[in-house]
Design a protein around this motif. Structure first.
Motif, PDB file in Angstrom:
ATOM      1  N   ILE A  66       0.856  -1.187   0.000  1.00  0.00           N
ATOM      2  CA  ILE A  66       0.000   0.000   0.000  1.00  0.00           C
ATOM      3  C   ILE A  66       0.893   1.238   0.000  1.00  0.00           C
ATOM      4  CG2 ILE A  66      -1.751   1.302   1.257  1.00  0.00           C
ATOM      5  CD1 ILE A  66      -2.392  -1.497   2.656  1.00  0.00           C
ATOM      6  N   GLY A  67       0.759   2.044  -1.048  1.00  0.00           N
ATOM      7  CA  GLY A  67       1.463   3.322  -1.120  1.00  0.00           C
ATOM      8  C   GLY A  67       0.458   4.447  -1.068  1.00  0.00           C
ATOM      9  N   SER A  68       0.814   5.523  -0.383  1.00  0.00           N
ATOM     10  CA  SER A  68      -0.085   6.661  -0.285  1.00  0.00           C
ATOM     11  C   SER A  68       0.724   7.942  -0.210  1.00  0.00           C
ATOM     12  CB  SER A  68      -0.974   6.514   0.960  1.00  0.00           C
ATOM     13  OG  SER A  68      -1.954   7.529   0.991  1.00  0.00           O
ATOM     14  N   ASP A  69       0.197   8.982  -0.796  1.00  0.00           N
ATOM     15  CA  ASP A  69       0.832  10.296  -0.714  1.00  0.00           C
ATOM     16  C   ASP A  69      -0.263  11.349  -0.757  1.00  0.00           C
ATOM     17  OD1 ASP A  69       3.648  11.585  -0.800  1.00  0.00           O
ATOM     18  OD2 ASP A  69       2.437  12.797  -2.169  1.00  0.00           O
ATOM     19  N   GLN A  70      -0.031  12.450  -0.068  1.00  0.00           N
ATOM     20  CA  GLN A  70      -1.061  13.481   0.025  1.00  0.00           C
ATOM     21  C   GLN A  70      -0.464  14.864  -0.140  1.00  0.00           C
ATOM     22  OE1 GLN A  70      -2.854  14.709   3.907  1.00  0.00           O
ATOM     23  NE2 GLN A  70      -4.699  13.827   3.034  1.00  0.00           N
ATOM     24  N   VAL A  71      -1.211  15.736  -0.816  1.00  0.00           N
ATOM     25  CA  VAL A  71      -0.877  17.147  -0.852  1.00  0.00           C
ATOM     26  C   VAL A  71      -2.119  17.950  -0.511  1.00  0.00           C
ATOM     27  CG1 VAL A  71       1.005  16.936  -2.541  1.00  0.00           C
ATOM     28  CG2 VAL A  71      -1.319  17.446  -3.341  1.00  0.00           C
ATOM     29  N   ALA A  72      -1.888  19.134   0.015  1.00  0.00           N
ATOM     30  CA  ALA A  72      -2.955  20.100   0.243  1.00  0.00           C
ATOM     31  C   ALA A  72      -2.817  21.177  -0.821  1.00  0.00           C
ATOM     32  CB  ALA A  72      -2.830  20.701   1.635  1.00  0.00           C
ATOM     33  N   VAL A  73      -3.959  21.635  -1.340  1.00  0.00           N
ATOM     34  CA  VAL A  73      -3.962  22.663  -2.375  1.00  0.00           C
ATOM     35  C   VAL A  73      -4.818  23.826  -1.892  1.00  0.00           C
ATOM     36  CG1 VAL A  73      -4.545  23.190  -4.778  1.00  0.00           C
ATOM     37  CG2 VAL A  73      -3.686  20.912  -4.178  1.00  0.00           C
ATOM     38  N   LEU A  74      -4.216  25.005  -1.907  1.00  0.00           N
ATOM     39  CA  LEU A  74      -4.896  26.223  -1.479  1.00  0.00           C
ATOM     40  C   LEU A  74      -4.696  27.277  -2.559  1.00  0.00           C
ATOM     41  CD1 LEU A  74      -6.333  28.000   0.663  1.00  0.00           C
ATOM     42  CD2 LEU A  74      -4.078  28.465   1.641  1.00  0.00           C
ATOM     43  N   GLY A  75      -5.792  27.780  -3.103  1.00  0.00           N
ATOM     44  CA  GLY A  75      -5.689  28.790  -4.145  1.00  0.00           C
ATOM     45  C   GLY A  75      -4.929  28.321  -5.363  1.00  0.00           C
ATOM     46  N   GLY A  76      -5.058  27.032  -5.686  1.00  0.00           N
ATOM     47  CA  GLY A  76      -4.385  26.475  -6.844  1.00  0.00           C
ATOM     48  C   GLY A  76      -2.925  26.127  -6.630  1.00  0.00           C
ATOM     49  N   GLN A  77      -2.408  26.385  -5.431  1.00  0.00           N
ATOM     50  CA  GLN A  77      -1.005  26.115  -5.121  1.00  0.00           C
ATOM     51  C   GLN A  77      -0.888  24.968  -4.125  1.00  0.00           C
ATOM     52  OE1 GLN A  77       1.637  27.807  -6.612  1.00  0.00           O
ATOM     53  NE2 GLN A  77      -0.041  28.642  -7.844  1.00  0.00           N
ATOM     54  N   ILE A  78       0.080  24.083  -4.356  1.00  0.00           N
ATOM     55  CA  ILE A  78       0.339  22.997  -3.414  1.00  0.00           C
ATOM     56  C   ILE A  78       1.017  23.575  -2.180  1.00  0.00           C
ATOM     57  CG2 ILE A  78       1.693  20.901  -3.005  1.00  0.00           C
ATOM     58  CD1 ILE A  78       1.364  20.256  -5.992  1.00  0.00           C
ATOM     59  N   ILE A  79       0.457  23.254  -1.028  1.00  0.00           N
ATOM     60  CA  ILE A  79       1.101  23.644   0.231  1.00  0.00           C
ATOM     61  C   ILE A  79       1.526  22.369   0.939  1.00  0.00           C
ATOM     62  CG2 ILE A  79      -0.061  25.872   0.475  1.00  0.00           C
ATOM     63  CD1 ILE A  79      -1.999  24.587   2.453  1.00  0.00           C
ATOM     64  N   GLY A  80       2.710  22.351   1.445  1.00  0.00           N
ATOM     65  CA  GLY A  80       3.235  21.146   2.073  1.00  0.00           C
ATOM     66  C   GLY A  80       3.156  21.200   3.583  1.00  0.00           C
ATOM     67  N   LYS A  81       3.929  20.353   4.205  1.00  0.00           N
ATOM     68  CA  LYS A  81       4.036  20.341   5.659  1.00  0.00           C
ATOM     69  C   LYS A  81       4.817  21.580   6.072  1.00  0.00           C
ATOM     70  CE  LYS A  81       4.080  15.321   5.755  1.00  0.00           C
ATOM     71  NZ  LYS A  81       4.860  14.109   6.027  1.00  0.00           N
ATOM     72  N   PRO A  82       4.362  22.289   7.083  1.00  0.00           N
ATOM     73  CA  PRO A  82       5.013  23.548   7.430  1.00  0.00           C
ATOM     74  C   PRO A  82       6.354  23.382   8.144  1.00  0.00           C
ATOM     75  CG  PRO A  82       3.239  23.108   8.953  1.00  0.00           C
ATOM     76  CD  PRO A  82       3.164  22.050   7.890  1.00  0.00           C
ATOM     77  N   HIS A  83       6.489  22.384   8.966  1.00  0.00           N
ATOM     78  CA  HIS A  83       7.701  22.080   9.739  1.00  0.00           C
ATOM     79  C   HIS A  83       8.035  23.097  10.826  1.00  0.00           C
ATOM     80  CE1 HIS A  83       8.474  18.658   7.188  1.00  0.00           C
ATOM     81  NE2 HIS A  83       8.446  19.435   6.124  1.00  0.00           N
ATOM     82  N   THR A  84       7.539  24.326  10.727  1.00  0.00           N
ATOM     83  CA  THR A  84       7.835  25.339  11.752  1.00  0.00           C
ATOM     84  C   THR A  84       6.553  26.070  12.143  1.00  0.00           C
ATOM     85  OG1 THR A  84       8.245  27.179  10.221  1.00  0.00           O
ATOM     86  CG2 THR A  84      10.138  25.749  10.761  1.00  0.00           C
ATOM     87  N   TYR A  85       6.591  26.693  13.305  1.00  0.00           N
ATOM     88  CA  TYR A  85       5.459  27.495  13.783  1.00  0.00           C
ATOM     89  C   TYR A  85       5.142  28.616  12.796  1.00  0.00           C
ATOM     90  CZ  TYR A  85       2.758  30.882  16.434  1.00  0.00           C
ATOM     91  OH  TYR A  85       1.801  31.774  16.818  1.00  0.00           O
ATOM     92  N   ASP A  86       6.160  29.359  12.361  1.00  0.00           N
ATOM     93  CA  ASP A  86       5.934  30.513  11.492  1.00  0.00           C
ATOM     94  C   ASP A  86       5.274  30.121  10.177  1.00  0.00           C
ATOM     95  OD1 ASP A  86       6.951  32.312  13.358  1.00  0.00           O
ATOM     96  OD2 ASP A  86       8.976  32.217  12.528  1.00  0.00           O
ATOM     97  N   LYS A  87       5.747  29.034   9.567  1.00  0.00           N
ATOM     98  CA  LYS A  87       5.152  28.592   8.301  1.00  0.00           C
ATOM     99  C   LYS A  87       3.730  28.087   8.522  1.00  0.00           C
ATOM    100  CE  LYS A  87       9.431  27.532   5.881  1.00  0.00           C
ATOM    101  NZ  LYS A  87      10.285  26.476   5.328  1.00  0.00           N
ATOM    102  N   ALA A  88       3.494  27.400   9.637  1.00  0.00           N
ATOM    103  CA  ALA A  88       2.148  26.920   9.946  1.00  0.00           C
ATOM    104  C   ALA A  88       1.205  28.102  10.149  1.00  0.00           C
ATOM    105  CB  ALA A  88       2.173  26.026  11.187  1.00  0.00           C
TER     106      ALA A  88
END
Length: 192
Positions: A66-88
């Protein structure tokens, strides 16, 4: 039944798969997850879910992988994992009052035959209008820095939602169980 292998180190995906009460093991594939020029978000998650499964096929013959991958898309742009407070904080401010689409690629690969089933399952979260203080309180409480979109839907993050839209809420967490059951049934696995 061929043994099941989850091609992921994600605790969230592992916990979801455990709901099906089937024995499985986990192994983390080592692949390049870079977005290719001109590749749509749907093409990206489908390709990566298949590559994750294929990366383990040689070392795990005679398995259902089983393989799985996910992206979030906001306003047509892929947003990834933020990794930091500021990016989140930035991600959640941008998502405030908007809709975030989560696209989850899912592959079930039979490493014995090479046959695979691959799909993309969408799910949309319509966010509440959030103040900077609400975002700060949420981020300090849950610290969702390893989550695409900067929230944990299975936790306090649900308080940020106005509503959700989609066929399978488990796809939001990263492993669409309804579609996975369809794939497993097609491979002859009895569930329940």
């Amino acid at each position: 039944m061929l043994p099941l292998l989850l091609a992921s180190s994600s605790v969230y995906r592992r916990d979801l798969l455990a709901r099906l009460r089937l024995p499985f093991n986990c192994s983390s594939p080592d692949i390049d997850e870079s977005h290719r020029p001109g590749e749509t978000a749907i093409e990206l998650v489908k390709r990566l879910s298949l590559e994750k499964a294929r990366a383990l096929a040689t070392s795990h013959p005679n398995h259902l992988i089983i393989g799985s991958d996910q992206v979030a898309v906001l306003g047509g742009q892929i947003i990834g994992k933020p990794h930091t407070y500021d990016k989140a904080h930035q991600q959640l401010m941008s998502a405030s009052g908007a809709s975030v689409s989560f696209l989850t690629g899912l592959t079930l690969l039979n490493s014995q035959t090479g046959h695979h089933q691959t799909d993309c399952i969408p799910f949309t979260v319509h966010m509440r209008t959030l103040s900077a203080q609400q975002i700060q309180r949420y981020l300090l409480a849950e610290q969702p820095y390893d989550c695409a979109g900067s929230f944990k839907a299975e936790g306090l993050g649900v308080s940020l939602f106005q509503r959700t839209e989609g066929d399978d809420a488990t796809s939001l967490v990263g492993l669409p169980l309804i579609r996975l059951v369809d794939m497993l049934l097609a491979e002859g696995i009895a569930i329940p």
